[in-house]
Design an enzyme around this catalytic site. Structure first.
Site, PDB file in Angstrom:
ATOM      1  N   GLY A   4       2.322 -18.679  17.021  1.00 50.88           N
ATOM      2  CA  GLY A   4       2.420 -20.128  16.996  1.00 50.88           C
ATOM      3  C   GLY A   4       3.448 -20.614  17.984  1.00 50.88           C
TER       4      GLY A   4
ATOM      5  N   GLY B 211       9.514 -23.168  17.249  1.00 51.55           N
ATOM      6  CA  GLY B 211      10.064 -24.146  16.330  1.00 51.55           C
ATOM      7  C   GLY B 211       9.251 -24.435  15.099  1.00 51.55           C
ATOM      8  N   VAL B 212       8.172 -23.665  14.849  1.00 51.51           N
ATOM      9  CA  VAL B 212       7.331 -23.957  13.682  1.00 51.51           C
ATOM     10  C   VAL B 212       7.712 -23.106  12.469  1.00 51.51           C
ATOM     11  CG1 VAL B 212       5.385 -24.791  15.032  1.00 51.51           C
ATOM     12  CG2 VAL B 212       5.546 -22.353  14.499  1.00 51.51           C
ATOM     13  N   GLY B 213       8.725 -22.249  12.604  1.00 51.32           N
ATOM     14  CA  GLY B 213       9.220 -21.527  11.434  1.00 51.32           C
ATOM     15  C   GLY B 213       8.777 -20.091  11.317  1.00 51.32           C
TER      16      GLY B 213
ATOM     17  N   SER C 223     -10.382 -24.468  29.391  1.00 51.12           N
ATOM     18  CA  SER C 223     -10.810 -25.538  28.482  1.00 51.12           C
ATOM     19  C   SER C 223     -10.874 -26.912  29.129  1.00 51.12           C
ATOM     20  CB  SER C 223      -9.882 -25.585  27.264  1.00 51.12           C
ATOM     21  OG  SER C 223      -8.561 -25.890  27.642  1.00 51.12           O
TER      22      SER C 223
ATOM     23  N   LYS D 129      -4.557 -29.196  19.712  1.00 52.75           N
ATOM     24  CA  LYS D 129      -5.135 -30.206  20.602  1.00 52.75           C
ATOM     25  C   LYS D 129      -5.471 -31.489  19.842  1.00 52.75           C
ATOM     26  CE  LYS D 129      -6.988 -26.780  23.828  1.00 52.75           C
ATOM     27  NZ  LYS D 129      -8.191 -26.145  24.403  1.00 52.75           N
TER      28      LYS D 129
END
Length: 776
Positions: A360, A363-365, A683, A726
């Protein structure tokens, strides 16, 4: 008592010698310096010069009592005294008979006792045949002794011994000439039976001969080995040879302790033998040899590994669930998967199985999740940062032959944990690199493979270390950057970006209280409104995690502290009106994306290592010769997507309403803003097609749409990754219509239902469907 002794009792002063023994029928010099001994000497001289001489048990004692010396000694007569320059008295005495203390006499000036004297009468002793034979053997052995020491005894002394008719005088004189320890000396003094005493002296002489032979052999070998530069270590080398001859270890400070500690570790037989071999090398090595330091460091490192020390790990799913919920808001799917993982571990009782890899944005843990797993399982937590690691030795260590060699970081972290079963976080595994020093990813294969890591061998330690009880967890920002062989050994759990509402809850529940505590504030002194927190989220951070959000909250609180301390304000309230006074102007403006329909400008969606972003793509067409220009620091894959888009448009030109031979008459320029930021990936294919068709036809693009998807030459739209990030990016920017590949329809289930309800999704399998919807 034997018939050849006459017993009498005398009151005598006492002198206790230090490190010296005196036997009957011998003359001896010694110095007297202690006051108690000088007083005893003077008292003897004032009487009849007779004195009782014995030996002190501990020669280091200065002030002695009646318990500090042996109570068996000799009756002696003082023959001469000489005063020395240092104040001591040099005394010459002649010893006559054995004697022992019966009781002590009170005397404040010196030691005095009633002594039982055993006067020997040589005419009454008749030696047995065995004793006569042994006396001859003693004399013969003593001659051999003189030859071994290569210092012939004076002829008058040797002749006197050989012609000695009194066995008692003979053996006492020989006892004075050989080296006897305290135990043997007191035994000889206390043995009154002449036959037994003769046998004792014979044994002592034989023992002395054997010792001198060994010493002579040791000296010969030592002299051969010692070079000119090693002469200063002569004494240590002699001691080493002595210990080797006796089959003992040379104790350099604590080699015995090392060996005992290694044996207590209960290592495998091969491992224990290897370490003990190194200890033996150390024991036979001069302490001043530089290699002894290398070996000592190696042994210390081995002993620092917690070989048999493990935390009492327990998996309680209720406790684990509470720990995860208390430490993390949201991330429900991640928590469920971790609980499933722990449940399987508890059921099977084994750690064998896939290694968890938390993927991930920053900063998302991810790291805090790993810490929570350690807390939930009652294990120690250690981590190792892999970002930028290029040298295999960082993992496996250096061989100890190199100067400054140390174990690898796997071993050092286990030493730090002091337990063999910690939760071990390998952070940023996707940032591993390799160069001429080796491939650290290959070294990690053995670490992470449950079938191999029970025999992990560090280059420095050289013996296997069992890592099978270590709970490894890895983290990464991008799955694509993880080497395939490593990825195959791991189970990926995606830790996705937080929504704005999740960020608000995290800020309100965790970040704000923590920053208040760190800055010495409480809720009664500071308040920030809900709208102000959302403004920080949307206009000062724009990130997937919450690190920058916490930094900004901390910045606001610190400025509030200054206000309270400096201006004597009791409470600071922060809202949207005064937020800029604390944080300055907004860093992320709301008008970064087109807010009106424009020709050739399309909102794309991209995923970066910091989460999802809006990627505006601009296309311009001008008269020219068919040149194509791509700007914006695009990667190779993105350039290829642009070429595929142009090829699709050329092959479907008529159906798309494009007139003329644009590929010959027009120059095409595709630009992606923020040119300093590298961009890559497939993408953006549909976005480029849309921008080019808009520019070539002059039709505007609806500004409230965003899109993502890979394009093929036939116009098919293929699945992409990072859907949640996104979509969250589109939501942050206020875009509520999103085109996604049809194959990604299942991925929107990972998105918060509240956000799903606010966005209209268009799932497509062909780019023509997008063009028909967004072009005006």
């Amino acid at each position: 008592m034997k018939e050849y002794y006459t017993i009498s009792e005398k009151k005598l002063p006492i002198i206790a010698l230090r490190g010296l023994w005196l036997f009957p029928n011998n003359i001896q010099h010694f110095e007297v310096g202690r006051e108690v001994s000088l007083n005893a000497l003077n008292a003897s001289l004032l009487r009849n010069s007779e004195i009782f001489i014995c030996t002190q048990k501990d020669p280091m004692l200065e002030n002695i009592t009646k318990e500090d010396f042996y109570h068996t000694g000799v009756l002696a007569s003082i023959k001469q005294t000489i005063k020395m320059p240092n104040g001591n008295i040099r005394v010459l005495v002649e010893a006559y008979d054995r004697a022992k203390i019966v009781d002590f006499v009170e005397n404040d000036s010196f030691l005095e006792a009633n002594v039982e004297v055993m006067e020997y009468d040589k005419t009454k002793y008749h030696p047995t045949d065995k004793s006569l034979t042994m006396i001859r053997m003693i004399i013969s052995s003593f001659e051999s002794l003189a030859e071994i020491i290569k210092k012939p005894l004076p002829q008058d002394l040797l002749g006197g011994l050989l012609n000695e008719e009194d066995p008692s005088s003979l053996i006492d004189t020989i006892a004075m000439l050989i080296s006897l320890n305290d135990k043997d000396s007191i035994l000889l003094l206390e043995t009154l039976d002449m036959d037994e005493r003769i046998e004792l002296v014979y044994k002592f002489v034989i023992k002395e001969i054997e010792f001198l032979k060994i010493k002579e052999d040791i000296e010969e070998r030592t002299n051969k080995e010692i070079s000119d530069t090693q002469k200063e270590y002569f004494l240590q080398e002699q001691l080493r040879q002595i210990k080797m001859e006796l089959g003992e270890e040379y104790d350099i400070e604590d080699t015995d302790d090392y060996a005992n500690r290694v044996k207590k570790l209960k290592l495998k037989k091969d491992s224990e033998e290897h370490v003990l071999k190194e200890i033996n090398r150390l024991s036979s090595m001069n302490p001043n040899n530089p290699e002894s330091t290398v070996i000592r460091n190696y042994i210390d490192q081995v002993l620092d590994i917690p070989w048999n020390k493990k935390s009492k790990s327990s998996i309680d799913l209720k406790v684990a669930e509470k720990v995860l919920n208390d430490g993390h808001f949201g991330l429900e799917d991640v928590k469920k998967r971790i609980l499933e993982y722990l449940a399987v571990k508890k059921m099977t009782g084994s750690l064998k199985g896939p290694i968890l890899c938390l993927v991930g944005p920053p900063g998302v843990g991810k790291t805090s999740i790993a810490r929570s797993i350690a807390d939930a399982t009652n294990r120690k937590f250690v981590s190792m940062r892999l970002g930028g690691v290029r040298d295999e030795a960082e993992i496996r260590g250096h061989r100890k032959t190199y100067i400054g060699a140390m174990p690898g970081r796997i071993i050092t972290q286990l030493q730090k944990a002091k337990k063999l079963n910690p939760v071990f976080l390998l952070d940023e595994i996707d940032k591993l690199a390799s160069d001429f020093r080796g491939d650290p990813a290959s070294a990690l294969l053995e670490v992470l493979d449950p079938e191999q890591n029970s025999e992990f061998t560090d280059n420095y330690i050289e013996i296997p270390v069992d890592l099978s009880d270590v709970l490894f967890i890895t983290t990464a920002n991008s799955q694509e950057q993880i080497p395939d062989a490593l990825l195959d050994r791991m189970e990926v759990i995606r830790v996705t970006s937080y929504t704005d509402s999740e960020k608000f809850e995290i800020a309100n529940r965790y970040l704000l209280p923590r920053q208040l505590k760190e800055n010495g504030m409480d809720k009664s002194q500071f308040h920030i409104t809900r709208d102000a927190i959302y403004t920080i989220i949307n206009n000062y951070t724009r990130e997937s995690g919450v690190r920058e959000l916490e930094r900004n909250i901390g910045k606001v609180i610190r400025k509030a502290v200054v206000k309270i301390v400096k201006d004597d304000v009791k409470k600071v309230v922060v809202n949207n009106k005064n937020l800029e006074k604390f944080l300055g102007s907004k860093l992320v403006l709301d008008d970064e994306i087109p807010r009106e329909d424009t020709v050739g400008v399309v909102n794309g969606l991209a995923w970066t290592q910091v989460g999802g972003v809006i990627l505006t793509i601009e296309a311009n067409v001008m008269d020219g010769s068919g040149k194509t220009q791509l700007t914006g620091k695009l990667g190779d894959v993105m350039k290829e997507s642009a070429m595929a888009a142009i090829s699709y448009i050329r092959s479907n030109q008529e159906a798309l309403g494009i007139k003329g031979e644009f590929y010959k008459e027009k120059d095409i320029h595709i630009h992606v803003p923020e040119g300093a930021v590298p961009k890559d990936g497939p993408s953006a294919g549909v976005t480029m097609v849309t921008a080019l068709v808009s520019a070539l036809t002059g039709r505007k693009v609806k500004h409230d749409f965003a899109m993502t998807g890979e394009i093929t030459l036939t116009g098919r739209v293929l699945a992409i990754g990072g859907v949640k990030e996104k979509v969250l990016a589109a939501h942050r920017y206020g875009i509520n219509k999103v085109f996604l590949p049809k194959e990604n329809k299942r991925d929107i289930q990972d998105i918060d239902p509240k956000i799903r309800q606010k966005i209209k999704f268009y799932f497509t399998s062909n780019v023509k469907e997008i063009l028909d919807e967004v072009l005006i």
